[in-house]
Scaffold this active site. Structure first.
Site, PDB file in Angstrom:
ATOM      1  N   CYS A  77       0.827  -1.214   0.000  1.00  0.00           N
ATOM      2  CA  CYS A  77       0.000   0.000   0.000  1.00  0.00           C
ATOM      3  C   CYS A  77       0.860   1.262   0.000  1.00  0.00           C
ATOM      4  O   CYS A  77       1.565   1.508  -0.970  1.00  0.00           O
ATOM      5  CB  CYS A  77      -0.987  -0.024   1.166  1.00  0.00           C
ATOM      6  N   GLU A 100      -3.487  -8.783   3.070  1.00  0.00           N
ATOM      7  CA  GLU A 100      -3.281  -9.381   4.391  1.00  0.00           C
ATOM      8  C   GLU A 100      -4.408  -9.080   5.375  1.00  0.00           C
ATOM      9  O   GLU A 100      -4.449  -9.649   6.475  1.00  0.00           O
ATOM     10  CB  GLU A 100      -1.950  -8.879   4.977  1.00  0.00           C
ATOM     11  N   HIS A 119      -4.367  -4.377   0.257  1.00  0.00           N
ATOM     12  CA  HIS A 119      -4.125  -4.995   1.562  1.00  0.00           C
ATOM     13  C   HIS A 119      -4.648  -6.425   1.575  1.00  0.00           C
ATOM     14  O   HIS A 119      -5.607  -6.745   2.279  1.00  0.00           O
ATOM     15  CB  HIS A 119      -4.801  -4.181   2.664  1.00  0.00           C
TER      16      HIS A 119
END
Length: 305
Positions: free
Chosen positions: A142, A237, A235
């Site tokens: 990001c 994750e 993102h």
């Protein structure tokens, strides 16, 4: 294979409950195996949450991984217990003489600031320059991806008319790249950001390859040939409730925020969100570890740097 994390790290309990094989430093010392050494520069304010998210993905592979965490010395974290940082984190000065198989540079909530105005920008530049000689592959996330693209290649970021917030469909545009191996034609990724990089700027840089894009979210995955530098603008994750917590935080504070797109069923924030990105998140990190770290790094990290 297990992931080796610092003894006592809060993520250990969560990962153990999820049946991810966690190994403590003490136990790892008794094994005659060289794990992949991964350094994480954690710039997120919610450091414990980010530690768990990354450890979960890095631990879900056949490779043994050992994690080290660093934080910036030039910025004091207001959202993390100083004792946690003292116990589990180092500063860059404490690791600069070491070599690592991989480095992860996380996102940070500073994207609306000019890069040079960020308090720790000079320190981050120092880490990114160091990585070129001391790290086999660096994985930027990001704002970390925007910062890396700007530092290494001069690619600027641009403000968006409104916050890109939700889970968006993406497609692979360079299927022969190993980072994209096994990806479906369409896959979902969470995004939460106010700025973007433009595809034409990336395409104008001969050193970079665009791997995956989104009609709504723009360029998603970029790498150099050989994968020494990887840039991920979303993102993958994120946990199931990360966007929900961010949305409710801003909503309850009376801040302008819209319901995350493609997240709550029928955009009803009273219902539990649907997780549509987890399998590709695991695949992304597995591919990075396997093809860009494990298969290219020397056994002796002091060799070839």
């Amino acid at each position: 294979m297990p992931i080796c994390i610092p003894d006592g790290l809060p993520a250990a309990r969560t990962l153990t409950e999820e049946k991810i094989f966690v190994m403590t430093e003490k136990r790892a010392e008794s094994q005659d195996i060289r794990p992949l050494e991964i350094l994480v520069l954690n710039l997120m304010p919610t450091k414990v949450v980010t530690e768990t998210q990354l450890a979960r993905l890095l631990g879900n592979t056949p490779l043994q991984v050992s994690l080290d965490f660093i934080h910036t010395r030039s910025h004091e974290s207001k959202n993390t217990d100083p004792e946690h940082l003292f116990q589990f984190y180092r500063t860059f000065d404490q690791v600069r003489e070491r070599n690592y198989d991989g480095l992860i540079i996380t996102g940070a909530p500073v994207e609306q600031m000019d890069f040079e105005a960020v308090e720790y920008w000079d320190e981050l530049c120092e880490v990114m320059e160091w990585s070129k000689a001391h790290v086999q592959s660096t994985f930027h996330i990001c704002w970390g991806a925007q910062a890396g693209l700007y530092y290494h290649y001069g690619i600027p970021k641009y403000p968006l008319e409104e916050k890109l917030f939700g889970v968006f469909s993406h497609r692979v545009v360079r299927r022969g790249n190993m980072l994209m191996r096994g990806f479906d034609d369409c896959f979902m990724v969470p995004h939460s950001r106010h700025t973007t990089v433009r595809r034409e700027d990336v395409e104008a840089c001969p050193a970079l390859r665009i791997l995956a894009v989104s009609d709504k979210a723009g360029v998603y995955a970029i790498s150099t040939d050989g994968g020494r530098q990887v840039f991920i603008t979303g993102h993958s994750e994120y946990d199931a409730d990360t966007l929900k917590r961010e949305y409710l935080r801003d909503k309850n504070a009376g801040l302008p925020i819209h319901v995350p797109e493609n997240y709550f069923p029928d955009d009803d924030d009273s219902r539990e969100p649907l997780v549509t990105w987890r399998s590709h998140a695991n695949l992304l990190y597995q591919n990075w570890l396997n093809y860009y770290v494990y298969q290219t790094t020397p056994y002796d990290l002091a060799i070839g740097r």
